[in-house]
Scaffold this active site. Sequence first.
Site, PDB file in Angstrom:
ATOM      1  CB  CYS A  34      -0.423  90.769  37.950  1.00  0.00           C
ATOM      2  SG  CYS A  34      -1.367  90.937  35.858  1.00  0.00           S
ATOM      3  CG  ASP A  73     -22.061  87.238  78.236  1.00  0.00           C
ATOM      4  OD1 ASP A  73     -21.854  86.806  79.611  1.00  0.00           O
ATOM      5  OD2 ASP A  73     -21.682  88.535  78.648  1.00  0.00           O
ATOM      6  CB  CYS A 120      -3.484  87.331  36.606  1.00  0.00           C
ATOM      7  SG  CYS A 120      -4.014  86.349  37.458  1.00  0.00           S
TER       8      CYS A 120
END
Length: 782
Positions: free
Chosen positions: A101, A476, A98
Site C-alpha cells: 500500500c 568503558d 500492507c
Amino acid sequence: MNDEKEKDDSCCTNKGCSSELPKKPKELKFKKSLDLHVSPAKPATDACCADDSCSATSSNETVLEKLSETAGKLGGYSRESVKQKGNARTYLIEGMDCGSCAMTIENHLKSHAVVKQVSVHFAAGKMTIEHDNSVEDIIKEVSKAGFKAALMSNRRTGEAKLDKSSMNAVVLSGVLLMCGFIGSYTGVSSLLINALYAISIVLVGYKPARSAYYAVKSRSLDMNVLMTAAVIGAAAIGEWFEGATVVWLFALGNIFQSRSIEKTRNSLRGLIDLAPPEAYVKRDEQLVRTPVEEISVGDVIVVKPGDKIPLDGAVISGDSSVNQAPITGESIPVDKHAGDTVYAGTINEHGSLEIRVTKLVEDTTISRIIHLVEEAQEQKAPTEAFVDKFARIYTPIVLLLALGVMVLPPLAGTGSWGDWFYKGLELLVVACPCALVISTPVAIVSAIGNAAKNGVLIKGGAFLEAAGRISAVAFDKTGTLTEGKPKVSQVIPEEATQEELLSIAYTLEEYSAHPIAKAVADYVRERGISTASGESFRNLVGKGVAARIGGTEYFAGNLKLFLELHVSLGELETRIQSLQQEGNTIVIVGTASTILGVIAVADQVRESSVRALKGLQHSGIRQVVMLTGDNKGTARKVALQTGVTRYFAELLPEQKVDAIKRLQGEGHRVAMVGDGINDAPALATANLGIAMGGAGTDTAMETADIVLMADNLEKLPHTVKLSRKAIRIIKQNIWFSLMIKAAALILIFPELLTLWIAVISDTGAALIVILNSMRLLRFKGG
C-alpha cells in the site's frame, strides 16, 4: 580477577608487548557517516601492561584531530535531524495495512511534477514529502489512492480513530450477504439474490477497487489489485456468492488489521502526551498560564506538587523529588535541588519548584526522543529489507502462474475453462504475501516503542537486530562501570592526628579544581573540619600543591613529589604500594622533612552496574569485558567488584579500538558501552555502539546506535532480552506466513480450497502475525 584470569592473555606485565592485530591502517566508519581514520597502536601481545613504558608509538594526532572534526560535525547533524528542509512535510496516513500500500501511494505521488521527493513508511504510518502545491492537494491525491492523509503537527494528541463509515459499510454488506444466502434456500428469485450480492460487493469493494486502479496505474501490485481481480472474475463466471463473501471477508479483515496496526503505531502517543500543553510562567511576581509554544529560553516557570514539568530547565528555587521514569525508565524518584536539571514530561512529586527554562518546546529531551524514535521506526532492518525484495519477486511470479493456470490447462484440454479459471482466482487471492511483508516491521515498531517507554532509545531495526545477536559487551570503566567521581576510601595518619591531617589537607586542596583534590575537600567538609590559615599557595604541576601554614611549608601530592623532596617514607612505602595495587590514588600530606599521613582516593563502583552485569550474564552474554586507561591494579579491583569476565588496562583511545577488533577476531559480535567522546572510535568499531546518560547529553543521543537515557546500566539487560525476543517473534512470523501460504497453495489443486477460505487464510495470517508482534509492547524482560 584471579591468577588464572591474568594468564589468559587479558593483561601483561612485560615491556615487550606486541599485537596480533592487523597492521594495515583501516578506515573506521562512524555511525551517522562520520569518518575516523585510526592508525594501529603499538604492537602489544596483550591489552595492558603494568609497566609505564608500555605505550602506543603510533601517532595519536590522527584520532584526536578526527575526534575534533567529529565533535564539530555532530552539532550540525543534530540540528539537521530535527529540522525539516525546504517544503518537506510529514503526514499521517490511515488505511495502510500492507507494505505494498505504501508503494502504491509513493508511486502515485511521484507521477506529479509538483512532488520533488516522497517516502511512505508503512510501519510508522507516515509519509514524508517535499512538494510545491498545497497541503489540501496532497491530501486529495492520497484519498484518490484510497487512503486518508493528515498533516502531522508538532504537538499532536490522541490516537487515530477508526473510520466509522467503513465499519457501517461492512455491517450493511454483511446483512445483504446473509439475506442473499438465506434467500437462495427459500425460493427467492436468483436475479434478486444476485442483485443483493452485487450491492454487497459494491458497498465494501469500492475502496479496494479504487486503490487497485491507482496501484495498477503506478505499476505496483498489492492485495487490492489481486482481490479486485478475483471478485470481478468470480462475478464473470456467475459465482456471485463467492465474490461477495471474498470481498466482505477482505474488508472485515482489513478493519481488524488496521485497528491492530494503528494500536502499534500509536504505542508512543503516551510519550507525546506526557508534557503538558501549558505552564505557569512567573511574570512580575504573578503566575500567568501560558501555552508552552509561547515560552522562551530564560523564562521562569513554577511547577506545583503533583504536576508534570512542561519544559526542560534548571531548578533555581525549591526542593522536591521528581519521577523521571518517562524519560529515563528509572523507577525511583530523583531528588532535585537548586542547580539540578529537570526534563519535560517528568512528574514533580512533592515540593513546589521554580525552574528557569533552558530549551524551547521543540528542543526538549522528550521531543527529541519522540523524533528519533519515529525516525528509527522508518528505517528498515536487514530482515525487513530481504522480505520486501522477496515479496517484490514472489508476487509477480504467482500472478503469472495464476494466469497460466487459467489458460494453459483448458487449452490443453484437461478441464473446463470455468474450473481452471476458479483455481486461478484462488491462486490470485493466495498470491499476496501480506502477512509475510508485515511480519518484520510491526514487530520492530512494537519493540522500539517498548524500549522508548523504558528509557532506552533504539535508533532503528538494524540496531535492534544487532542487539539481539551480540555475544560480548565491552564497557568503558570510568563513568560507566564506576561513578566517575573519586571519593576518599581510607585515611592513614602518621605524624599527626586524623583531624590535623585532614585540616591541613583541606587547606591545601580547597581551591584546586583537580578531581582528586575536590574529593579530599568534599570528604573533609562533610565531617565539619575547618581549614587552617594558609598563604603562598603554589601549584606543582603533575605533582601536587604547596602552601605555608603557620610559618611552615606543607605539601600535598603524589609519591613522585615526596621522593624529589627526599622525605623518608619508612614503612609507609609498602602500605602505599599496596593501596595503589588495589586501585587507589594516593595523596601524601607532609612537610619537606616529615610525612603527616596518607589519604587514599578511589573511584566507586556503581551498584547498578553490578546488577546490570549479572543480568547480562543471565541473558546469555558470554563475554563481559572492561576497557580502561587506568593501571592494572585498579582494573583488577574493579573487575573483582563488578564481576566482569575479562579486562584490558592502560589503553589509549585507539588501543580500545584494537581491543574491540581482538574480540571480533575471536568470533564475537561486540557491543561497546561508553559515555564520552573519547569512546567514539571504539563505539564506531563495535558491531553496536551504546551510550549511557543520554538524557543529559545531546551528543550521545545523536551518535550512538542505542542510548540508555538514565545514567546507569540497569536497562541494558532489558534491551538485550527485548531484542532477542523481537528476533524470535520475527522468525515465528516469517515461518508461520510461509507455511500458511504453502498450505493454501497445496489445497488449491485437490479442490479443497475455496475463494473465501483463501481470503481467511490471508487476512487471518496477517492478523495473527500482527497480534504476535504486539506482544513485544507488553514485554517486561523477566
